[in-house]
Design an enzyme around this catalytic site. Structure first.
Site, short mmCIF file in Angstrom:
data_model
loop_
_atom_site.label_atom_id
_atom_site.label_comp_id
_atom_site.label_asym_id
_atom_site.label_seq_id
_atom_site.Cartn_x
_atom_site.Cartn_y
_atom_site.Cartn_z
N CYS A 93 35.57 38.16 62.14
CA CYS A 93 35.46 37.45 63.40
C CYS A 93 35.34 38.28 64.68
CB CYS A 93 36.64 36.49 63.58
SG CYS A 93 36.81 35.33 62.25
N ASP A 94 34.51 37.77 65.56
CA ASP A 94 34.39 38.27 66.93
C ASP A 94 34.30 37.05 67.83
OD1 ASP A 94 33.70 41.38 66.66
OD2 ASP A 94 32.66 40.30 65.07
#
Length: 418
Positions: free
Chosen positions: A6-7
């Site tokens: 995730c970002d």
């Protein structure tokens, strides 16, 4: 399987074009996991009612707000989403000095949904999440198997006027207000010395563990994370690359900018491999309360081979059938103990069709290129159409009750191009 994950990004004026806040997230999860996009209307509840989250039951509130969520199809919570008040939340896995192994409690993804259902501002979402954290704790496997993949959580939360970064370690937490510019998070603690809210015992706990001497300037990331900055390989570089991509468009960040960032494979932000980007979200939130927010979701893996489709909160919205996975109720292996003894088919209608077209793109270069170009063209058309609502408001809400589903039908027509 090495966990990578995730970002999440947010850009606020003056970093954005116009008086808008742009929120974006890639959800990076196991490559065989299905992510669905679902809508739940606002609901009133009687006193004493309970809500069954992924692993535990908690007290329900009198009223929940309407929400749109992108979530792994096996759990109750969400990786990311928005509510009718234009609050957006995405969470990230973080690890630090404190063990993340513990009893089943609320998942960070449950806290994302609970924050959206119960808070009408970003700051109120910080309060909702931290109070639930104090009362119920966080814990339980974050993957649909017996691997006991567990972590603490950080949250990026935005509304029409500001954003908040909330980082947790067990029940302890710190929060930072972001009032302008841009911010991104990537699986590592990022709050340093600017702490705007915190758990009342957070510093004393760190001191009792010998992580802080009680005299030097308190830096949350340094005190609560490992001596070696991150457990996850490459999270630092993804964070730096994400920051550079935001900086490159500083002052001119738009929905398209954010979509391009989420599609970026060189940076690792659009992740490939055993952990991959299984769902993506971009939201455009005008600071003017009379204008609607537009929330774009892919509901399919790999944003490079997906279409960001628009959703707008209006009355009498239809449920999102094409991106809702099959429900197994009490027979679901997640609900039975011991958990995860089998994995049912969770593919929704769009996922199945996208899986086929992704194989065509991979194996038939010319046809694949035409389909990809068609996807981009459709996306541009939809962004242009949404611009009318973002500039002038929603004049005929009844035309938007089926917006997301009709956008999927347009996407499917691109799939069938020869």
């Amino acid at each position: 399987m090495r966990p990578s994950s995730c970002d999440t990004f947010v850009a606020l004026p003056p970093s954005t074009e116009g008086q808008r806040i742009i929120f974006g997230k890639n959800s990076d999860r196991p490559c065989d996991e299905v992510q669905e996009v679902v809508y739940f209307p606002a609901t009133d509840y009687a006193a004493g009612e309970k809500v069954e989250c992924t692993y535990i039951e908690i007290e329900q509130v009198a009223h929940t707000y309407a929400v749109v969520l992108s979530r792994p199809a096996w759990l109750w919570g969400a990786e990311m989403g928005a509510n009718e008040h234009q609050v957006c939340i995405g969470n990230e896995a973080v690890w630090g000095r404190q063990s993340a192994d513990g009893e089943e409690a609320l998942l960070g993804m449950d806290l994302v949904r609970l924050g959206l259902e119960r808070a009408d501002t970003a700051e109120n979402a910080v309060t909702v999440i931290t109070e639930l954290l104090e009362k119920y704790g966080q814990g339980g496997s974050c993957m649909e198997d017996e691997s006991s993949f567990t972590y603490h959580n950080s949250f990026l939360i935005s509304d029409r006027k500001e954003a908040w970064l909330l980082e947790t370690s067990g029940k302890y937490w710190a929060a930072e207000r972001v009032e302008g510019g841009y911010r991104n998070i990537s699986n590592q603690y990022g709050i340093t010395i600017k702490i705007d809210k915190e758990h009342p015992e957070m510093r004393a706990y760190a001191q009792s563990k010998g992580w802080w001497d009680g005299k030097s300037e308190f830096n949350f990331a340094t005190v609560y994370s490992f001596m070696t900055t991150a457990r996850i390989e490459a999270s630092g570089s993804r964070y730096c690359e994400g920051k550079k991509l935001l900086e490159k468009s500083n002052g001119h960040i738009t929905a398209e900018t954010m979509m391009d960032i989420l599609r970026d494979k060189d940076s690792g932000i659009n992740m490939e491999g055993m952990f991959m980007t299984t769902g993506s979200m971009v939201s455009v939130i005008p600071t003017d309360p009379d204008l609607p927010g537009v929330h774009y979701f892919t509901a399919t893996p790999d944003p490079e081979r997906s279409v960001f489709k628009p959703f707008i909160f209006v009355k009498n919205l239809h449920l999102l059938k094409e991106t809702s996975s099959p429900s197994y109720g009490l027979d679901d292996p997640v609900k039975k103990k011991p958990r995860f003894q089998s994995k049912p088919d969770r593919k929704h209608e769009l996922f199945v069709k996208h899986e086929l077209v992704a194989a065509i793109i991979e194996s038939h270069k010319d046809r694949g290129r035409k389909i990809t170009e068609g996807m981009r063209q459709l996306e541009k058309e939809m962004i242009k159409e949404m611009e009318e609502h973002l500039l002038h408001g929603v004049e005929s809400p009844d035309f938007l009750v089926n917006l997301f589903s009709s956008s999927i039908q347009r996407e499917l027509s691109v799939y069938s191009q020869k």
